[in-house]
Design a protein around this motif. Structure first.
Motif, PDB file in Angstrom:
ATOM      1  N   THR A 152      45.045  42.949  27.171  1.00  0.00           N
ATOM      2  CA  THR A 152      45.886  43.792  28.484  1.00  0.00           C
ATOM      3  C   THR A 152      44.717  44.546  29.265  1.00  0.00           C
ATOM      4  O   THR A 152      43.606  44.455  28.745  1.00  0.00           O
ATOM      5  N   SER A 153      45.231  45.402  30.037  1.00  0.00           N
ATOM      6  CA  SER A 153      44.087  46.199  30.754  1.00  0.00           C
ATOM      7  C   SER A 153      43.420  47.139  29.903  1.00  0.00           C
ATOM      8  O   SER A 153      43.958  47.626  29.034  1.00  0.00           O
ATOM      9  N   ILE A 154      42.129  46.975  30.253  1.00  0.00           N
ATOM     10  CA  ILE A 154      41.145  47.995  29.462  1.00  0.00           C
ATOM     11  C   ILE A 154      40.900  49.285  30.300  1.00  0.00           C
ATOM     12  O   ILE A 154      40.509  49.271  31.460  1.00  0.00           O
TER      13      ILE A 154
ATOM     14  N   MET B 297      38.243  40.956  39.184  1.00  0.00           N
ATOM     15  CA  MET B 297      39.593  40.429  39.756  1.00  0.00           C
ATOM     16  C   MET B 297      40.498  41.436  40.179  1.00  0.00           C
ATOM     17  O   MET B 297      41.222  41.385  41.279  1.00  0.00           O
ATOM     18  N   PHE B 298      40.781  42.571  39.391  1.00  0.00           N
ATOM     19  CA  PHE B 298      41.821  43.764  39.783  1.00  0.00           C
ATOM     20  C   PHE B 298      41.044  44.933  39.339  1.00  0.00           C
ATOM     21  O   PHE B 298      39.874  44.884  39.518  1.00  0.00           O
TER      22      PHE B 298
ATOM     23  N   ALA C  45      38.854  46.661  43.238  1.00  0.00           N
ATOM     24  CA  ALA C  45      37.942  45.649  42.350  1.00  0.00           C
ATOM     25  C   ALA C  45      36.483  45.798  42.851  1.00  0.00           C
ATOM     26  O   ALA C  45      35.638  45.139  42.534  1.00  0.00           O
ATOM     27  N   HIS C  46      36.093  46.659  43.855  1.00  0.00           N
ATOM     28  CA  HIS C  46      34.610  46.699  44.333  1.00  0.00           C
ATOM     29  C   HIS C  46      33.740  47.921  43.497  1.00  0.00           C
ATOM     30  O   HIS C  46      34.252  49.015  43.121  1.00  0.00           O
TER      31      HIS C  46
ATOM     32  N   MET D 169      41.292  46.219  34.690  1.00  0.00           N
ATOM     33  CA  MET D 169      42.854  45.777  34.825  1.00  0.00           C
ATOM     34  C   MET D 169      42.798  44.156  34.495  1.00  0.00           C
ATOM     35  O   MET D 169      43.715  43.761  34.076  1.00  0.00           O
ATOM     36  N   ASP D 170      41.960  43.718  34.627  1.00  0.00           N
ATOM     37  CA  ASP D 170      41.791  42.127  34.636  1.00  0.00           C
ATOM     38  C   ASP D 170      41.593  41.681  33.000  1.00  0.00           C
ATOM     39  O   ASP D 170      41.395  40.611  32.798  1.00  0.00           O
ATOM     40  N   LYS D 171      41.337  42.725  32.275  1.00  0.00           N
ATOM     41  CA  LYS D 171      41.198  42.461  30.910  1.00  0.00           C
ATOM     42  C   LYS D 171      39.677  42.486  30.430  1.00  0.00           C
ATOM     43  O   LYS D 171      39.535  41.868  28.983  1.00  0.00           O
TER      44      LYS D 171
END
Length: 306
Positions: free
Chosen positions: A273-275, A225-226, A205-206, A245-247
């Motif tokens: 959902t996940s982009i 976040m993810f 997530a960085h 993945m945090d949408k």
């Protein structure tokens, strides 16, 4: 800096599975998507509602590449190889079985197709002879993403071994640098249009900003976040979008390295959902996003004029 204004232009449907691949065409009015059910679809930004199916393959498609000179689309067919579609003729003109692995990214550089595979091998395919030219083993882990600096002739590759490898394309892909800093798989990678900065995003997530003169880390931001799945620059290099993945999709000021806008379901009726990928269109200046929810969203993003 004034406020960034966002509104959704369209939601496009038609895929029957998660959409993983997205690429802008050699004519940027068109873009192409590939999904888990093997469908490859052409979309027209001037008339986006009706996508045109241009290939249906037995296995999933994670990667698409564009040959801007020949106007060819290169389709990465997982566990098989590549299929070349002539976009003028709208038909497949040749294919090549090159791997039994997943294909995570494809780049076309000159007369070569570069294919990044699930077993850490960079496969070079000669377009003239339609044959494998070379295998370059970079890791035991997957090559997930590639970015190319046209003027520098530097190829950056993000891997699941948490590293970013820099190769010199002008010197037969000699290694230049091995960037260590992420603590998980590197999924997102892009050179700024002026090639002074390489930006990477990962499962950790960085978001990291690297100075390309010596490939030193300039800045590290905990951006999502993810997992950060992909990134794309606006054509002028001032702004950047990331997707996760945090949408959410996030808009960044590249020079200030500052978050300007969050696009998500709660605020903007975004994806649920996940982009998986985003492209900042050089044709319409809109942001195109694809998701596990089987839809494509097109966003108008208006930045304030100075």
């Amino acid at each position: 800096m004034g406020k960034i204004l966002v509104n959704k232009s369209r939601t496009l449907t038609g895929h029957n599975d998660c959409i993983y691949a997205l690429v802008e065409g050699s004519d940027p009015r068109f873009f192409y998507t590939g999904s888990g059910d093997g469908m490859v679809v052409e979309w027209d930004l001037d008339d986006p509602e009706d996508g045109k199916l241009i290939a249906k393959l037995p296995h999933s498609v994670y990667a698409l590449g564009i040959d801007r000179v020949r106007n060819w689309l290169v389709v990465g067919h997982n566990f098989e190889g590549i299929h070349i579609i002539d976009l003028e003729e709208n038909k497949e003109i040749w294919s090549l079985k090159i791997t039994d692995q997943a294909i995570f990214d494809i780049k076309v550089i000159g007369d070569e197709i570069l294919v990044g595979t699930g077993d850490g091998v960079l496969i070079l395919v000669d377009m003239e002879t339609k044959a494998i030219k070379r295998h370059i083993k970079l890791s035991s882990k997957s090559i997930r993403v590639m970015a190319f600096a046209q003027d520098k002739k530097h190829l950056a590759l993000g891997l699941s071994d948490h590293t970013i490898k820099i190769l010199d394309q002008s010197k037969e892909y000699q290694p230049i640098s091995n960037l260590i800093g992420h603590s998980n798989s590197v999924f997102a990678l892009g050179y700024s249009p002026d090639e002074k900065t390489l930006i990477s995003g990962a499962r950790d997530a960085h978001l990291k900003f690297w100075d390309t003169q010596e490939y030193q880390l300039d800045e590290n931001i905990i951006a999502h976040m993810f997992a950060i799945n992909y990134l794309s620059f606006r054509e002028d290099g001032k702004y950047l979008v990331t997707c996760s993945m945090d949408k959410s999709i996030k808009v960044w000021d590249v020079e200030e390295r500052k978050l300007l806008k969050v696009i998500d379901r709660a605020r903007n009726a975004g994806h649920g959902t996940s982009i998986n990928k985003v492209v900042w269109s050089s044709y319409s200046q809109q942001v195109i996003a694809i998701s596990d929810d089987r839809t494509i969203s097109i966003w108008n993003i208006e930045s304030p004029n100075p």
